[in-house]
Design an enzyme around this catalytic site. Structure first.
Site, short mmCIF file in Angstrom:
data_model
loop_
_atom_site.label_atom_id
_atom_site.label_comp_id
_atom_site.label_asym_id
_atom_site.label_seq_id
_atom_site.Cartn_x
_atom_site.Cartn_y
_atom_site.Cartn_z
N LEU A 34 0.64 -1.01 -0.18
CA LEU A 34 0.01 -0.12 0.08
C LEU A 34 0.68 1.16 0.11
O LEU A 34 2.04 1.28 0.29
CB LEU A 34 -0.88 0.02 1.18
CG LEU A 34 -1.79 -0.90 1.49
CD1 LEU A 34 -2.40 -1.06 2.81
CD2 LEU A 34 -3.08 -0.77 0.31
N GLY A 38 5.92 1.69 3.31
CA GLY A 38 7.57 1.73 3.40
C GLY A 38 8.26 1.36 2.31
O GLY A 38 9.55 1.21 2.62
N SER A 107 1.49 -2.02 -7.24
CA SER A 107 1.20 -3.13 -7.90
C SER A 107 0.18 -3.93 -7.28
O SER A 107 0.48 -5.06 -6.74
CB SER A 107 2.41 -3.98 -8.46
OG SER A 107 3.71 -4.02 -7.53
P1 ADP Z 1 5.74 3.93 0.31
O1 ADP Z 1 6.94 4.16 -0.60
O2 ADP Z 1 5.39 2.54 0.40
O3 ADP Z 1 4.34 4.80 -0.24
P2 ADP Z 1 7.18 5.39 2.24
O4 ADP Z 1 8.26 4.94 2.47
O5 ADP Z 1 6.97 6.64 1.42
O6 ADP Z 1 5.98 4.40 1.58
O7 ADP Z 1 6.47 5.82 3.81
C1 ADP Z 1 6.60 4.92 4.84
C2 ADP Z 1 6.65 5.78 6.25
O8 ADP Z 1 6.61 4.99 7.33
C3 ADP Z 1 7.73 6.65 6.34
O9 ADP Z 1 7.54 7.83 6.95
C4 ADP Z 1 8.62 5.70 7.32
O10 ADP Z 1 9.58 6.51 8.13
C5 ADP Z 1 7.51 5.01 8.08
N1 ADP Z 1 7.73 3.94 8.56
C6 ADP Z 1 7.65 3.43 10.03
N2 ADP Z 1 8.40 2.40 10.18
C7 ADP Z 1 8.68 1.65 9.16
C8 ADP Z 1 9.34 0.50 8.63
N3 ADP Z 1 9.36 -0.38 9.38
N4 ADP Z 1 9.77 0.22 7.32
C9 ADP Z 1 9.44 1.32 6.45
N5 ADP Z 1 8.92 2.58 6.71
C10 ADP Z 1 8.53 2.81 8.22
#
Ligand code: ADP
Length: 200
Positions: A34, A38, A107
């Protein structure tokens, strides 16, 4: 001095020779999950860790692809599939050059992920499910997209009014709503390194 790469009839060097030169095997790490799960965060950390170990990598993400290669595409179902089809083709080209590709795309359907696997080839494709609940993703709302989707400004937003089918055959799964970034990266690296480290 590097030894010269020998060429095929069509003038391209063999993949094995490029992998030997790079001392790594090409692979596509395809991250699904989603918005806000992350993918981008893990891709950046993963690239940093792999680079620190001497591996050559390439991140392919939606923003860059949508503003260039696929700028002629919209967000209809057909265009979304075409977007992912082209991305898979590009990922394959990098992979055949011996590069480790980190592709970060929601995806959301089994069809789109299987299409990518089919284009890239099962041996070169690793599906990484970046799993966080919709509640957590919406709470994070990194880019404010969920807020916009809730008030109808983004129609067919995955997880809100467009479905996300959890993958049934992921090679790796990290639950980012339960484990830290560091723990997730350790888990991913332990699966990837044995597949990309050069053995001959
Ligand atoms: P996506 O690319 O899937 O849309 P992002 O990486 O842009 O998601 O955002 C994920 C958010 O969740 C970030 O702000 C990140 O710091 C936070 N987060 C918290 N815990 C985790 C984790 N274990 N792994 C990845 N992101 C995390």
């Amino acid at each position: 001095m590097q030894e010269n790469l020998s060429m095929n009839n069509n003038g391209t060097a063999l993949r094995g020779q490029k992998e030997k030169r790079l001392r790594q095997y090409g692979k596509v790490i395809w991250m699904t999950g989603l918005s806000g799960a992350g993918k981008t965060t893990l891709a950046i950390h993963l690239e940093k860790e792999l680079n620190a170990r001497g591996y050559l990598t390439r991140i392919i993400d939606n923003d860059r692809v949508r503003s260039g290669l696929n700028r002629d595409l919209g967000f209809s179902e057909d265009d979304r599939h075409e977007n992912l089809r082209r991305i898979a083709e590009v990922a394959k080209l990098f992979c055949e050059t011996g590069v480790i590709v980190i592709a970060t795309f929601i995806s959301p359907t089994e069809f789109s992920r299987e299409q990518a696997r089919g284009i890239i080839g099962s041996d070169d494709f690793m599906l990484l499910y970046v799993n966080a609940s919709i509640e957590v993703c919406e709470k994070r709302d990194v880019k404010g997209l969920y807020k916009k989707a809730r008030i109808g400004l983004i129609p067919f937003f995955t997880g809100i009014d467009s479905p996300f089918d959890p993958p049934e055959n992921a090679d790796i799964e990290v639950e980012t709503d339960r484990i830290s970034v560091e723990e997730a990266i350790d888990k991913i690296l332990s699966k990837i390194i044995p597949c990309v480290e050069y053995r001959k």
